[in-house]
Design a protein around this motif. Structure first.
Motif, PDB file in Angstrom:
ATOM      1  N   THR A  10      63.089  91.748  81.709  1.00  0.00           N
ATOM      2  CA  THR A  10      63.643  91.388  80.391  1.00  0.00           C
ATOM      3  C   THR A  10      64.023  89.907  80.357  1.00  0.00           C
ATOM      4  N   ALA A  13      59.683  86.301  79.228  1.00  0.00           N
ATOM      5  CA  ALA A  13      58.338  86.871  79.109  1.00  0.00           C
ATOM      6  C   ALA A  13      58.414  88.297  78.565  1.00  0.00           C
ATOM      7  N   THR A  34      64.571  96.777  83.807  1.00  0.00           N
ATOM      8  CA  THR A  34      64.983  95.497  84.373  1.00  0.00           C
ATOM      9  C   THR A  34      65.980  95.679  85.506  1.00  0.00           C
ATOM     10  N   ASP A  36      68.177  93.525  86.196  1.00  0.00           N
ATOM     11  CA  ASP A  36      69.463  92.918  85.849  1.00  0.00           C
ATOM     12  C   ASP A  36      70.132  93.684  84.708  1.00  0.00           C
ATOM     13  N   LYS A  43      66.562  80.987  79.717  1.00  0.00           N
ATOM     14  CA  LYS A  43      66.801  80.492  81.075  1.00  0.00           C
ATOM     15  C   LYS A  43      66.940  78.964  81.157  1.00  0.00           C
ATOM     16  N   ILE A  81      62.027  98.711  89.802  1.00  0.00           N
ATOM     17  CA  ILE A  81      60.867  99.544  90.126  1.00  0.00           C
ATOM     18  C   ILE A  81      60.491  99.280  91.579  1.00  0.00           C
ATOM     19  N   ASP A 275      56.364  84.032  84.771  1.00  0.00           N
ATOM     20  CA  ASP A 275      56.379  83.341  86.067  1.00  0.00           C
ATOM     21  C   ASP A 275      55.600  84.079  87.149  1.00  0.00           C
ATOM     22  N   VAL A 287      58.142  77.764  79.799  1.00  0.00           N
ATOM     23  CA  VAL A 287      58.290  78.649  78.642  1.00  0.00           C
ATOM     24  C   VAL A 287      57.056  78.626  77.730  1.00  0.00           C
ATOM     25  N   LYS A 318      65.291  67.994  81.424  1.00  0.00           N
ATOM     26  CA  LYS A 318      66.634  67.800  80.855  1.00  0.00           C
ATOM     27  C   LYS A 318      67.488  66.913  81.764  1.00  0.00           C
TER      28      LYS A 318
END
Ligand SMILES: Cc1cc2nc3c(=O)[nH]c(=O)nc-3n(C[C@H](O)[C@H](O)[C@H](O)COP(=O)(O)OP(=O)(O)OC[C@H]3O[C@@H](n4cnc5c(N)ncnc54)[C@H](O)[C@@H]3O)c2cc1C
Length: 382
Positions: A10, A13, A34, A36, A43, A81, A275, A287, A318
């Motif tokens: 999640t 992507a 997921t 998490d 991100k 999983i 990724d 992204v 950045k």
């Protein structure tokens, strides 16, 4: 009930694919799984969170429950999983078998961990998701000194963000310049100078020999014998696409899970993006590519097989201490670099013999030229 489309992951992507697909198919059962907590977040904001004074909760855009509603989906959080059985179109969560109509792997990449000698290994923090960010923020609350391992894009972004927020930052990397895989040396010098002026101290060349506790603080010993006192260490030495479960299931892998332009793995009904995916030979951990993949794969899952195309994909780094936009030449291309400008304002262009632009690195005031130059850049997957 028919078997659902299952998306594993999640992150940007997984969620962007689900959003794009729901525009085309509102009813087919959708299950997201997921490891998490399933919060939706962007991100790239992780490396600007200190400067914006945002903790992990402040960066989260929606809880898993809200995403369930928005996507008309089931979302299983904190669920990992453990295997895929392509022959029976099912995956495994421990002993539990979960059938799928189509399976999409969007399980990302994991931080590379370098072995660290000494008794303070638990003070080394990779930051690749919201939970990592939350752990690091609480570790440095009330502290001042951070050592960053790695001079790539992410290491430099954290160096800028933490320094701007008042931390004393030292950056250690066994290379001669910042972002060696991305940047022409002239642009790298400009970025390093901008960060140094902000207050970042660079140690380029040595590696971390050991990290030890000294009372409440830490002491890093470098391979050249230098000692750096610090309070926490950020590890930004790179990411490795997750491939182990795919390999165990017999899917073709290379740097990432290999997929064609339709995002199909080597097994029918299993796709990958983000990724973890190597799309027609390209594993781009950014992204823009995953958004293009999400749009194409959504159509394919909705019954309209669609190949993904990548246009030019410049990356805005950045580092406001020295603004930087970079579009590295396509791998394997042959070109000559020319460099204009001086100090912080560098325009480095790579052109092939015909004069066609292959790539660029623009820093400081030169970033203003990116829109014009982007029109000349080659598509990465035409
Ligand atoms: C600090 C930082 C700054 C960045 N800045 C930029 C930027 O400015 N511009 C840019 O273009 N890119 C940037 N990137 C890269 C960009 O953010 C990533 O390419 C993108 O977010 C990857 O999304 P993803 O969904 O593929 O992976 P992830 O976000 O890593 O998501 C993976 C998901 O898979 C789940 N998962 C993993 N294994 C399992 C399993 N076995 N079972 C179930 N679930 C599993 C995880 O829990 C997670 O939900 C940055 C990256 C970082 C770390």
């Amino acid at each position: 009930m028919s078997a659902p489309v299952v998306i594993v992951g999640t992150g940007l992507a997984g969620y962007n694919l689900a959003k794009e697909w729901r525009k085309l198919d509102t009813q087919t059962p959708l299950l997201l799984i997921t490891a998490d907590d399933g919060r939706s977040y962007s991100k790239p904001m992780l490396s600007t969170g200190f400067g914006k004074n945002k903790d992990a909760d402040g960066l989260a855009m929606a809880e898993a429950g809200a995403m369930t509603e928005q996507l008309n989906a089931e979302i299983r959080t904190h669920t990992r999983i453990t295997g895929i059985d392509p022959g029976h179109k099912r995956l495994w969560i421990g002993e539990e078998a979960v059938p799928y109509r189509d399976l999409v792997l969007a399980w990302g990449a994991e931080p590379i961990r370098i072995p660290v000698e000494g008794d303070a290994q638990d003070a080394v923090f990779p930051i690749n998701d919201l939970e990592d960010y939350a752990r690091f923020r609480s570790a440095v609350a009330g502290k001042r000194r951070v050592l960053i391992l790695g001079a790539g894009l992410i290491g430099c972004e954290f160096a800028n963000d933490l320094t701007a927020d008042g931390y004393q930052v030292e950056l250690l990397a066994p290379c001669e310049q910042v972002m060696p895989a991305l940047l022409h040396p002239a642009a790298a010098s400009a970025v390093q100078a901008g960060l140094e002026e902000l207050g970042v101290r660079f140690h380029l060349g040595p590696v971390l020999a050991s990290l030890d506790r000294q009372g409440d603080a830490l002491q890093a010993t470098l391979s050249d014998g230098r000692l750096i006192p610090c309070d926490a260490v950020v590890s930004a030495v790179g990411l490795r696409p997750r491939t182990a479960l795919a390999a165990a299931a017999g899917l073709d892998i290379n740097r990432g899970v290999m997929v064609d332009r339709h995002l199909r793995t080597s097994h029918a009904n299993i796709y990958a993006l983000g990724d973890c995916a190597e799309v027609d030979g390209l594993n781009l951990l950014y992204v823009m590519p995953l958004m293009a993949c999400a749009r194409a794969l959504a159509k394919t899952l909705a019954g309209e097989p669609t190949a993904v195309g990548y246009g030019p994909m410049p990356v805005t780094v950045k580092t406001p201490a020295c603004p930087l936009v970079v579009s590295p030449p396509p791998r394997g291309s042959q070109g000559e670099w020319t460099v204009e400008g001086s100090g912080r304002d560098i325009k480095a262009l790579c052109r092939e013999a015909s004069g066609a632009l292959l790539g660029y690195a623009l820093t400081g005031a030169a970033v203003q030229e990116k829109l014009a130059l982007n029109k000349e850049l080659p598509a990465l997957l035409a």
